[in-house]
Enzyme design. Sequence first.
Site, PDB file in Angstrom:
ATOM      1  N   GLY A   8       0.902  -1.199  -0.041  1.00  0.00           N
ATOM      2  CA  GLY A   8      -0.029  -0.113   0.054  1.00  0.00           C
ATOM      3  C   GLY A   8       0.807   1.273  -0.155  1.00  0.00           C
ATOM      4  O   GLY A   8       0.642   2.380   0.681  1.00  0.00           O
ATOM      5  N   GLY A  11      -0.380   4.740  -1.022  1.00  0.00           N
ATOM      6  CA  GLY A  11      -1.216   5.314  -0.405  1.00  0.00           C
ATOM      7  C   GLY A  11      -1.120   6.608   0.410  1.00  0.00           C
ATOM      8  O   GLY A  11       0.240   6.974   0.658  1.00  0.00           O
ATOM      9  N   ASP A  48      -0.158  -7.590  -5.510  1.00  0.00           N
ATOM     10  CA  ASP A  48      -1.301  -7.857  -5.060  1.00  0.00           C
ATOM     11  C   ASP A  48      -1.269  -8.052  -3.644  1.00  0.00           C
ATOM     12  O   ASP A  48      -0.848  -9.275  -3.389  1.00  0.00           O
ATOM     13  CB  ASP A  48      -2.310  -8.840  -5.857  1.00  0.00           C
ATOM     14  N   TYR A 138     -15.652  -1.538   7.199  1.00  0.00           N
ATOM     15  CA  TYR A 138     -14.373  -0.936   7.275  1.00  0.00           C
ATOM     16  C   TYR A 138     -14.182  -1.309   8.988  1.00  0.00           C
ATOM     17  O   TYR A 138     -13.061  -2.075   9.312  1.00  0.00           O
ATOM     18  CB  TYR A 138     -14.057   0.303   7.071  1.00  0.00           C
TER      19      TYR A 138
HETATM   20  N1  SER Z   1      -9.596   7.891   8.246  1.00  0.00           N
HETATM   21  C1  SER Z   1     -10.429   6.561   8.404  1.00  0.00           C
HETATM   22  C2  SER Z   1     -11.822   6.660   7.472  1.00  0.00           C
HETATM   23  O1  SER Z   1     -12.201   7.787   7.586  1.00  0.00           O
HETATM   24  C3  SER Z   1     -10.588   6.052   9.643  1.00  0.00           C
HETATM   25  O2  SER Z   1      -9.532   5.300   9.594  1.00  0.00           O
HETATM   26  O3  SER Z   1     -12.228   5.895   7.149  1.00  0.00           O
END
Ligand code: SER
Length: 306
Positions: A8, A11, A48, A138
Amino acid sequence: MEKVLILGAAGQIGTELVNTLRATYGNDQVIAGDLLAANLSEPCIQIDATDEHALRELVTKEGVTVVYQLVAMLSATGEKLPEKAWALNMQALFAVLNLAKDQLIKQVFWPSSIAAFGPNTPTLDSPQMTVMDPTTVYGISKLSGELWCQYYHDKYGVDVRSIRYPGLISWGAEPGGGTTDYAIDIFRSAKKDNAYTCFLAEDTRLPMMHMDDAIRATLELMNAPKEQLSIWTSYNVSGVDFTPFELAEALRKHYPDLAMRYAPDFRQAIASTWPQRIDDSQARLDWGWQPAYDLSDLVQDMVEHV
Ligand code: SER
């Protein structure tokens, strides 16, 4: 000498972490890995992060000792693609935990988030150990991942370390589809249009942190002697907390005529379930955590660099 792989790497966190680790260990000791490798500097690899077989080959060939596994679909994007978010977030974690279980690597870092908390978590100074009932895919993946990290530590002796990051504020790379992204977007809009329409309500208080503090926290935790650590799920760390209204007021010192509008969307329902401020006394006690940026330092730095 450690050989580090960052997954990542393109990112928001990865971009900064690659630079800091290369400055510490030397360029060649830090491999930047990402599915989108076009903008990465050498040494880098297109990979990946859910492909355990490819990761096994890579760490064996390169003699990697430490992996930072930063690949995830964040809270807002994850709600649009729940099954994909779950699969990506969990498979990427397991792939790396299994490398450590098989002793191909010595240490793992994996980020958790304030999203692992939920509506029944005490909202002010949320404790390290408390009710955690996340409502987003998430958040569910982060809470589950934390428990898996602890499981791999307890059962297999895996040295996997983790931080519950607050919203991270940086100017180096774009944020990746989170609920806290407004606190970055606002700087770009202020500069460009002297106006910003915020997707959260003006009084939505959330824990936030400047990226420099987040990177320092990460490296301090990774370098802490193992015997000093008492948490093998994920550490609460605190930086600053503010509302969109307070951020706009701080920004008006630089853009006095900044026009604000508030148009909360689906992300408001996510933010409303997250803590306003978290208690990080365990991180302070175990490895000496101390944030450096307050709100005005953070705003100053963002205004200078965005
Ligand atoms: N910054 C992240 C989000 O907003 C939180 O871990 O998803």
